[in-house]
Design an enzyme around this catalytic site. Structure first.
Site, short mmCIF file in Angstrom:
data_model
loop_
_atom_site.label_atom_id
_atom_site.label_comp_id
_atom_site.label_asym_id
_atom_site.label_seq_id
_atom_site.Cartn_x
_atom_site.Cartn_y
_atom_site.Cartn_z
N ASP A 107 -1.72 12.80 -7.28
CA ASP A 107 -2.44 13.44 -6.18
C ASP A 107 -3.22 14.65 -6.72
O ASP A 107 -3.05 15.04 -7.88
CB ASP A 107 -1.44 13.88 -5.08
CG ASP A 107 -0.45 14.93 -5.58
OD1 ASP A 107 -0.89 16.04 -5.95
OD2 ASP A 107 0.76 14.65 -5.60
N GLY A 140 10.32 19.85 -10.49
CA GLY A 140 10.37 18.66 -9.63
C GLY A 140 10.16 17.35 -10.36
O GLY A 140 9.51 16.46 -9.84
N THR A 141 10.71 17.25 -11.55
CA THR A 141 10.63 15.95 -12.25
C THR A 141 12.03 15.56 -12.71
O THR A 141 12.80 16.40 -13.15
CB THR A 141 9.61 15.96 -13.40
OG1 THR A 141 9.72 14.75 -14.14
CG2 THR A 141 9.78 17.14 -14.34
N HIS A 185 -0.99 11.19 -16.01
CA HIS A 185 -0.82 9.83 -15.49
C HIS A 185 -2.00 9.39 -14.63
O HIS A 185 -1.87 8.45 -13.84
CB HIS A 185 0.48 9.72 -14.68
CG HIS A 185 1.71 9.79 -15.55
ND1 HIS A 185 2.98 10.01 -15.06
CD2 HIS A 185 1.86 9.69 -16.89
CE1 HIS A 185 3.86 10.03 -16.06
NE2 HIS A 185 3.20 9.85 -17.18
N CYS A 230 -17.99 -2.82 -11.30
CA CYS A 230 -18.11 -1.48 -11.89
C CYS A 230 -19.55 -0.98 -11.67
O CYS A 230 -20.50 -1.72 -11.94
CB CYS A 230 -17.80 -1.56 -13.38
SG CYS A 230 -18.30 -0.08 -14.30
N TYR A 287 -2.05 1.12 -4.14
CA TYR A 287 -2.74 2.38 -4.48
C TYR A 287 -3.73 2.80 -3.41
O TYR A 287 -3.98 4.00 -3.26
CB TYR A 287 -3.37 2.30 -5.88
CG TYR A 287 -2.31 2.41 -6.94
CD1 TYR A 287 -1.74 3.64 -7.23
CD2 TYR A 287 -1.82 1.29 -7.59
CE1 TYR A 287 -0.71 3.75 -8.16
CE2 TYR A 287 -0.80 1.38 -8.52
CZ TYR A 287 -0.26 2.63 -8.81
OH TYR A 287 0.77 2.73 -9.71
N ARG A 337 -1.50 4.83 -1.35
CA ARG A 337 -1.21 6.12 -2.00
C ARG A 337 -2.42 7.06 -1.90
O ARG A 337 -2.30 8.24 -1.69
CB ARG A 337 -0.87 5.94 -3.49
CG ARG A 337 0.24 4.98 -3.85
CD ARG A 337 1.62 5.56 -3.59
NE ARG A 337 1.97 5.63 -2.19
CZ ARG A 337 2.23 4.55 -1.40
NH1 ARG A 337 2.21 3.33 -1.88
NH2 ARG A 337 2.52 4.70 -0.13
N ALA A 348 11.11 23.14 -3.93
CA ALA A 348 9.98 23.69 -4.68
C ALA A 348 9.27 24.78 -3.88
O ALA A 348 8.86 25.80 -4.44
CB ALA A 348 9.00 22.57 -5.04
N GLN A 375 2.49 15.03 -13.80
CA GLN A 375 2.65 13.56 -13.78
C GLN A 375 2.15 13.02 -12.45
O GLN A 375 2.07 11.81 -12.28
CB GLN A 375 4.12 13.20 -13.94
CG GLN A 375 4.73 13.67 -15.24
CD GLN A 375 6.25 13.55 -15.22
OE1 GLN A 375 6.81 12.51 -15.52
NE2 GLN A 375 6.93 14.63 -14.85
P1 NAD Z 1 10.84 11.36 -9.81
O1 NAD Z 1 10.51 10.79 -8.47
O2 NAD Z 1 11.49 10.51 -10.82
O3 NAD Z 1 11.77 12.62 -9.58
C1 NAD Z 1 11.51 13.52 -8.55
C2 NAD Z 1 12.24 14.81 -8.85
O4 NAD Z 1 11.86 15.74 -7.85
C3 NAD Z 1 13.77 14.69 -8.80
O5 NAD Z 1 14.29 15.34 -9.94
C4 NAD Z 1 14.15 15.44 -7.53
O6 NAD Z 1 15.38 16.17 -7.68
C5 NAD Z 1 13.00 16.41 -7.39
N1 NAD Z 1 12.71 16.82 -6.01
C6 NAD Z 1 12.71 16.06 -4.89
N2 NAD Z 1 12.34 16.81 -3.84
C7 NAD Z 1 12.12 18.06 -4.30
C8 NAD Z 1 11.73 19.29 -3.68
N3 NAD Z 1 11.48 19.39 -2.38
N4 NAD Z 1 11.62 20.40 -4.47
C9 NAD Z 1 11.86 20.32 -5.81
N5 NAD Z 1 12.23 19.20 -6.44
C10 NAD Z 1 12.35 18.07 -5.69
O7 NAD Z 1 9.47 12.00 -10.28
P2 NAD Z 1 8.78 12.11 -11.68
O8 NAD Z 1 9.75 12.65 -12.66
O9 NAD Z 1 7.51 12.82 -11.41
O10 NAD Z 1 8.42 10.60 -12.09
C11 NAD Z 1 7.81 9.75 -11.14
C12 NAD Z 1 6.62 8.96 -11.63
O11 NAD Z 1 6.01 8.36 -10.48
C13 NAD Z 1 5.56 9.81 -12.25
O12 NAD Z 1 5.10 9.14 -13.38
C14 NAD Z 1 4.42 9.92 -11.23
O13 NAD Z 1 3.18 9.59 -11.80
C15 NAD Z 1 4.72 8.89 -10.19
N6 NAD Z 1 4.70 9.48 -8.80
C16 NAD Z 1 3.72 10.34 -8.44
C17 NAD Z 1 3.72 10.91 -7.16
C18 NAD Z 1 2.61 11.88 -6.78
O14 NAD Z 1 1.56 11.86 -7.41
N7 NAD Z 1 2.80 12.75 -5.78
C19 NAD Z 1 4.73 10.58 -6.24
C20 NAD Z 1 5.71 9.66 -6.65
C21 NAD Z 1 5.69 9.13 -7.93
#
Ligand code: NAD
Length: 229
Positions: free
Chosen positions: A92, A173-174, A107, A134, A54, A57, A215, A89
């Site tokens: 960032d 984008g999920t 999250h 803490c 993390y 990240r 996106a 979710q």
């Molecule tokens: P996921 O990684 O499971 O799915 C990503 C989705 O984004 C896919 O459906 C894919 O088709 C789509 N995608 C990829 N590139 C794209 C683009 N350029 N434009 C539009 N869509 C695009 O993500 P999730 O469903 O958010 O689940 C992942 C988990 O991991 C979450 O719980 C999250 O907290 C965590 N996570 C967070 C981050 C962040 O905060 N940026 C990054 C990675 C994972």
């Protein structure tokens, strides 16, 4: 004219800002198995590894810049004539840094730290260490303020109310693989709310309309349509 809008975003929203998505297909996030870095058990087993993961990240998120999709959603929240609930979710803060004033982080947030002993929250240092005390209770029980797999997401009551208040549900984008977020679309459909998915590749979940593309292309185009009315 569209009334209140509920938007659920995922890692795909931030992908073009250089933050890698979590690849559900192989269960890897930045080359780690999620079981090794994103569960309470992993933190118990190897807190050093989890803090390092993390810390990295946090560094990447701080260096990333919002993309056109984040900016369009902030513009929508500011200018739409009804509430726009931005539920993400993502851990960032790229929506906030685009000017969005109200973002619901179900999250958690990687820029924050949480005390597992007293639930105090504060802005994390760039590098968290396992023995950090803490600032409130002094116990060395600090962790990233992240909801790990197996833990209950934040703000579920607020989210439920927001879905019920909305005329349109939009998933951006999920992958729809992480519950309970993955069930929100179905909840909306049961309530008779129209559903739209904006994603690089359409997911298998049932939506009234699915639009495919990056996106940064399809989100601003959709926002312009809504704001034109
Ligand atoms: P996921 O990684 O499971 O799915 C990503 C989705 O984004 C896919 O459906 C894919 O088709 C789509 N995608 C990829 N590139 C794209 C683009 N350029 N434009 C539009 N869509 C695009 O993500 P999730 O469903 O958010 O689940 C992942 C988990 O991991 C979450 O719980 C999250 O907290 C965590 N996570 C967070 C981050 C962040 O905060 N940026 C990054 C990675 C994972």
């Amino acid at each position: 004219m569209t009334g209140a809008i509920f938007i659920l975003s995922g890692a795909g929203l931030s992908a073009e800002s250089g933050l890698r998505t979590f690849r559900a297909a192989d269960g890897l996030w930045e080359d780690h198995r999620v079981e090794d870095v994103a569960t309470p058990e992993a933190f118990q087993r190897d807190p050093k590894l989890v803090q390092r993961f993390y810390n990295e990240r946090r560094r990447q998120a701080a260096e990333a810049q919002p993309n056109a999709a984040h900016k369009a959603l902030a513009k929508l929240q500011k200018n739409h004539n009804a509430p726009v609930y931005l539920v993400t979710q993502n851990v960032d803060d790229l929506l906030e840094r685009s000017g969005a004033e109200q973002v619901i982080h179900m999250h958690g947030a990687v820029k924050d730290a949480l005390c597992a002993a007293c639930a105090h929250r504060w802005t994390a240092p760039r590098e968290m260490q396992v023995a950090d005390p803490c600032p409130s209770c002094g116990q060395p029980k600090t962790r990233p303020d992240i909801v790990w797999f197996g833990e209950i997401p934040y703000h579920m009551d607020v989210i439920q109310d927001a879905i019920e208040d909305s005329d349109l549900f939009v998933s951006i984008g999920t992958s729809g693989t992480v519950y309970p977020a993955a069930g929100f679309g179905q909840m909306a459909r049961h309530l008779g709310i129209k559903t739209l998915e904006l994603n690089l590749e359409a997911s298998n979940a049932p939506f009234d309309v699915q639009r495919e593309g990056k996106a940064s292309d399809i989100v601003p185009a959709w926002v312009d349509e809504i704001l034109r009315g």
